[in-house]
Design a protein around this motif. Structure first.
Motif, PDB file in Angstrom:
ATOM      1  N   LEU A  10       4.153  -1.501  -7.389  1.00  0.00           N
ATOM      2  CA  LEU A  10       3.682  -2.583  -8.252  1.00  0.00           C
ATOM      3  C   LEU A  10       3.179  -2.003  -9.582  1.00  0.00           C
ATOM      4  CD1 LEU A  10       1.750  -4.819  -5.711  1.00  0.00           C
ATOM      5  CD2 LEU A  10       3.929  -5.326  -6.828  1.00  0.00           C
ATOM      6  N   PRO A  11       3.042  -2.823 -10.610  1.00  0.00           N
ATOM      7  CA  PRO A  11       2.461  -2.324 -11.866  1.00  0.00           C
ATOM      8  C   PRO A  11       1.038  -1.812 -11.638  1.00  0.00           C
ATOM      9  CG  PRO A  11       3.453  -4.482 -12.198  1.00  0.00           C
ATOM     10  CD  PRO A  11       3.471  -4.229 -10.717  1.00  0.00           C
ATOM     11  N   ASN A  12       0.628  -0.832 -12.443  1.00  0.00           N
ATOM     12  CA  ASN A  12      -0.737  -0.293 -12.414  1.00  0.00           C
ATOM     13  C   ASN A  12      -1.130   0.434 -11.139  1.00  0.00           C
ATOM     14  OD1 ASN A  12      -1.458  -0.840 -14.957  1.00  0.00           O
ATOM     15  ND2 ASN A  12      -2.846  -2.531 -14.489  1.00  0.00           N
ATOM     16  N   VAL A  13      -0.164   0.969 -10.426  1.00  0.00           N
ATOM     17  CA  VAL A  13      -0.526   1.709  -9.215  1.00  0.00           C
ATOM     18  C   VAL A  13      -0.573   3.208  -9.488  1.00  0.00           C
ATOM     19  CG1 VAL A  13       0.362  -0.029  -7.617  1.00  0.00           C
ATOM     20  CG2 VAL A  13       1.870   1.825  -8.369  1.00  0.00           C
ATOM     21  N   GLY A  14      -0.047   3.623 -10.653  1.00  0.00           N
ATOM     22  CA  GLY A  14      -0.091   5.053 -11.007  1.00  0.00           C
ATOM     23  C   GLY A  14       1.266   5.738 -11.106  1.00  0.00           C
ATOM     24  N   SER A  16       3.554   5.840 -13.577  1.00  0.00           N
ATOM     25  CA  SER A  16       3.799   6.583 -14.819  1.00  0.00           C
ATOM     26  C   SER A  16       2.916   7.813 -14.908  1.00  0.00           C
ATOM     27  CB  SER A  16       3.551   5.697 -16.035  1.00  0.00           C
ATOM     28  OG  SER A  16       4.376   4.574 -15.939  1.00  0.00           O
ATOM     29  N   THR A  17       1.691   7.686 -14.386  1.00  0.00           N
ATOM     30  CA  THR A  17       0.789   8.843 -14.396  1.00  0.00           C
ATOM     31  C   THR A  17       1.400   9.976 -13.572  1.00  0.00           C
ATOM     32  OG1 THR A  17      -1.028   7.250 -14.482  1.00  0.00           O
ATOM     33  CG2 THR A  17      -1.612   9.528 -14.023  1.00  0.00           C
ATOM     34  N   PHE A 107      -6.793   3.311  -4.689  1.00  0.00           N
ATOM     35  CA  PHE A 107      -8.062   3.607  -5.371  1.00  0.00           C
ATOM     36  C   PHE A 107      -8.640   2.316  -5.923  1.00  0.00           C
ATOM     37  CE2 PHE A 107      -4.858   3.823  -8.753  1.00  0.00           C
ATOM     38  CZ  PHE A 107      -5.446   3.135  -9.800  1.00  0.00           C
ATOM     39  N   ASP A 109     -10.887   0.665  -8.910  1.00  0.00           N
ATOM     40  CA  ASP A 109     -11.356   0.916 -10.272  1.00  0.00           C
ATOM     41  C   ASP A 109     -11.334  -0.421 -11.003  1.00  0.00           C
ATOM     42  OD1 ASP A 109     -11.777   1.547 -12.924  1.00  0.00           O
ATOM     43  OD2 ASP A 109     -10.555   3.365 -12.846  1.00  0.00           O
ATOM     44  N   VAL A 112      -9.167  -0.929 -14.065  1.00  0.00           N
ATOM     45  CA  VAL A 112      -7.703  -0.998 -13.981  1.00  0.00           C
ATOM     46  C   VAL A 112      -7.316  -2.256 -13.201  1.00  0.00           C
ATOM     47  CG1 VAL A 112      -5.603   0.163 -13.200  1.00  0.00           C
ATOM     48  CG2 VAL A 112      -7.548   1.524 -14.000  1.00  0.00           C
ATOM     49  N   VAL A 208      -4.953   7.987  -4.471  1.00  0.00           N
ATOM     50  CA  VAL A 208      -6.390   7.813  -4.192  1.00  0.00           C
ATOM     51  C   VAL A 208      -7.231   8.416  -5.310  1.00  0.00           C
ATOM     52  CG1 VAL A 208      -6.035   7.919  -1.691  1.00  0.00           C
ATOM     53  CG2 VAL A 208      -6.607  10.003  -2.932  1.00  0.00           C
ATOM     54  N   SER A 238      -3.954  12.281  -5.881  1.00  0.00           N
ATOM     55  CA  SER A 238      -4.710  11.584  -6.913  1.00  0.00           C
ATOM     56  C   SER A 238      -3.952  11.781  -8.217  1.00  0.00           C
ATOM     57  CB  SER A 238      -6.122  12.151  -7.035  1.00  0.00           C
ATOM     58  OG  SER A 238      -6.676  11.687  -8.262  1.00  0.00           O
ATOM     59  N   ALA A 239      -3.345  10.706  -8.672  1.00  0.00           N
ATOM     60  CA  ALA A 239      -2.502  10.795  -9.873  1.00  0.00           C
ATOM     61  C   ALA A 239      -3.293  11.310 -11.063  1.00  0.00           C
ATOM     62  CB  ALA A 239      -1.905   9.428 -10.181  1.00  0.00           C
ATOM     63  N   GLU A 240      -4.542  10.864 -11.167  1.00  0.00           N
ATOM     64  CA  GLU A 240      -5.347  11.283 -12.317  1.00  0.00           C
ATOM     65  C   GLU A 240      -5.645  12.770 -12.282  1.00  0.00           C
ATOM     66  OE1 GLU A 240      -8.695   8.756 -13.263  1.00  0.00           O
ATOM     67  OE2 GLU A 240      -7.237   7.776 -14.579  1.00  0.00           O
TER      68      GLU A 240
HETATM   69  P1  GDP Z   1       2.118   2.175 -13.383  1.00  0.00           P
HETATM   70  O1  GDP Z   1       2.109   0.828 -13.987  1.00  0.00           O
HETATM   71  O2  GDP Z   1       2.275   2.121 -11.902  1.00  0.00           O
HETATM   72  O3  GDP Z   1       3.051   3.145 -14.033  1.00  0.00           O
HETATM   73  O4  GDP Z   1       0.622   2.741 -13.551  1.00  0.00           O
HETATM   74  P2  GDP Z   1       0.039   3.800 -14.584  1.00  0.00           P
HETATM   75  O5  GDP Z   1       0.412   5.184 -14.167  1.00  0.00           O
HETATM   76  O6  GDP Z   1       0.342   3.391 -15.973  1.00  0.00           O
HETATM   77  O7  GDP Z   1      -1.521   3.639 -14.281  1.00  0.00           O
HETATM   78  C1  GDP Z   1      -2.185   2.431 -14.549  1.00  0.00           C
HETATM   79  C2  GDP Z   1      -3.648   2.727 -14.832  1.00  0.00           C
HETATM   80  O8  GDP Z   1      -4.283   3.215 -13.668  1.00  0.00           O
HETATM   81  C3  GDP Z   1      -3.845   3.777 -15.905  1.00  0.00           C
HETATM   82  O9  GDP Z   1      -4.918   3.360 -16.719  1.00  0.00           O
HETATM   83  C4  GDP Z   1      -4.227   5.020 -15.114  1.00  0.00           C
HETATM   84  O10 GDP Z   1      -5.058   5.875 -15.865  1.00  0.00           O
HETATM   85  C5  GDP Z   1      -4.951   4.434 -13.932  1.00  0.00           C
HETATM   86  N1  GDP Z   1      -4.859   5.297 -12.752  1.00  0.00           N
HETATM   87  C6  GDP Z   1      -3.739   5.890 -12.251  1.00  0.00           C
HETATM   88  N2  GDP Z   1      -4.046   6.620 -11.173  1.00  0.00           N
HETATM   89  C7  GDP Z   1      -5.393   6.498 -10.962  1.00  0.00           C
HETATM   90  C8  GDP Z   1      -6.308   7.043  -9.983  1.00  0.00           C
HETATM   91  O11 GDP Z   1      -5.938   7.833  -9.092  1.00  0.00           O
HETATM   92  N3  GDP Z   1      -7.611   6.625 -10.115  1.00  0.00           N
HETATM   93  C9  GDP Z   1      -8.033   5.803 -11.090  1.00  0.00           C
HETATM   94  N4  GDP Z   1      -9.323   5.424 -11.153  1.00  0.00           N
HETATM   95  N5  GDP Z   1      -7.214   5.288 -12.043  1.00  0.00           N
HETATM   96  C10 GDP Z   1      -5.900   5.629 -11.975  1.00  0.00           C
END
Ligand code: GDP
Length: 364
Positions: A10-14, A16-17, A107, A109, A112, A208, A238-240
């Motif tokens: 889904l969008p915003n799951v990480g 792209s990170t 995770f 947050d 997000v 996570v 942990s993507a971050e």
């Molecule tokens: P995508 O839409 O699945 O590609 O998601 P993105 O990689 O763009 O991530 C969406 C947002 O979630 C960004 O602001 C990231 O910094 C944040 N994010 C990604 N992974 C994590 C994580 O492990 N922990 C937290 N707190 N935020 C994360």
């Protein structure tokens, strides 16, 4: 062999990170053909601790790792199969990959946004998997219409195909993946030629927070339960943290990992798990130019493995001088291994093993 894994979720799951961390980690590695033909495709070297040793033992000047490609597939949202979001665009991308890496948000947050308002891996997985199943159902329905028309006209072969496709349709309708559809060998190709999305191997990634490493949290446990049922694996990362690490120099990265109490980076574990679900193995070659790692499917025979190195090698294959990495390592050098009679001569029926170090003899 260029293996491609598609990151979905889904969008915003990480996604792209993770994709960017993978691409950055790759861009810094030595001697690997980084290419940026497509911004959504990252070529990542497969970490292998044995390769530098092969280089030393064979006296090669450098190492050339094998690679795996990751594709960032955006646009999968609820209703995508019907054209929501980027709609069907994701489809063409998923069709082309060898395995699906399904990234799931585990995770919390508040900063997000979550598309469905809360963190719930079971629901999220279901949303994505339903879209894939719906798309496959559509594909099977089209085929049923086609062979159904021929069957009506009395075509016996079409009638048999129709019954197979109807059985497949029932299977998918019940929420089962095409992967678990049982079909006898002669009919396998009838299913294969549909290129179904749910036929592909899947690997789940629990994204996570750093504090939940290394074992994950209750969300990751939900995902593990799903994976267990589907007979697949979960990689907790942990993507971050991976993104922060990807910017570091290799030495700093090692220290960073140690501080976090981890032996291997999440990206390394991800690449290895992808190898596992795709049933891939690595063999090595070494010469005066370099020590190389190559990827083949488990069960590949020596001539086809030789074909990875050079297409002429497969056609003109005569034999392969072979030694397993562990024997070579124990012997201490190629010369010592040869003297001890550890280098075997294998013919065209030899099935390559993970860790084989091979030298091919061929006719040109
Ligand atoms: P995508 O839409 O699945 O590609 O998601 P993105 O990689 O763009 O991530 C969406 C947002 O979630 C960004 O602001 C990231 O910094 C944040 N994010 C990604 N992974 C994590 C994580 O492990 N922990 C937290 N707190 N935020 C994360």
């Amino acid at each position: 062999m260029s293996v491609q894994c598609g990151l979905v979720g889904l969008p915003n799951v990480g996604k792209s990170t993770i994709f960017n961390a993978l691409s950055n980690a790759g861009a810094e590695a030595d001697n690997y053909p980084f290419c940026t033909v497509d911004p959504n495709v990252g070529v990542v070297p497969v970490p292998d601790e044995r390769l530098p040793q092969v280089k030393e033992l064979a006296g090669s000047p450098e190492t050339v790792p094998t690679t795996i490609e990751f594709v960032d597939i955006a646009g999968l949202v609820e209703g995508a199969a019907e054209g929501e979001g980027l709609g069907n665009q994701f489809l063409a991308n998923i069709r082309e990959v060898d395995a699906i890496i399904h990234v799931v948000r585990c995770f919390e947050d508040e900063g997000v946004a979550h598309v469905a308002g809360s963190v719930n891996p079971t629901r999220d997985v279901e949303v994505i998997n339903t879209e894939l199943l719906l798309k496959d159902l559509e594909t099977v329905e089209k085929r049923i219409d086609k062979v159904g028309a021929a069957a009506k006209k009395g075509d016996q072969e079409a009638a048999e195909e129709l019954s197979l496709y109807e059985r497949l349709h029932d299977h998918l309708s019940e929420g089962h993946w095409a992967r678990s559809f049982e079909v006898s060998e002669p009919n396998r190709s009838l299913v294969d030629e549909l290129f179904l999305l749910t036929e592909k191997p899947v690997l789940y990634v629990a994204n996570v927070d750093e504090t939940a490493l290394p074992d994950g949290n209750e969300y990751a446990d939900q995902l593990r339960a799903i994976a267990r049922e589907e007979g697949t694996q979960v990689v907790v990362i942990s993507a971050e943290l991976e993104a922060q690490m990807a910017d570091l120099e290799p030495d700093e990265r090692r220290l960073f990992l140690e501080d976090a109490g981890l032996r291997r980076s999440g990206l390394e574990r991800l690449v290895h798990a992808a190898y596992d679900v795709l049933d891939l193995i690595t063999f090595f070659t070494a010469d005066e130019k370099g020590a190389y790692a190559w990827t083949v499917e488990r069960g590949t025979r020596a001539p086809q493995a030789a074909g990875q190195v050079h297409s002429d090698f497969e056609e003109g294959f005569i034999k392969a001088e072979t030694i397993h990495f562990s024997d070579l390592d124990e012997a201490g050098s190629e010369a010592a291994a040869r003297e001890a009679g550890l280098i075997r001569t294998e013919g065209k029926d030899y099935v390559v093993e993970d860790g084989d170090v091979m030298e091919f003899r061929f006719n040109v």
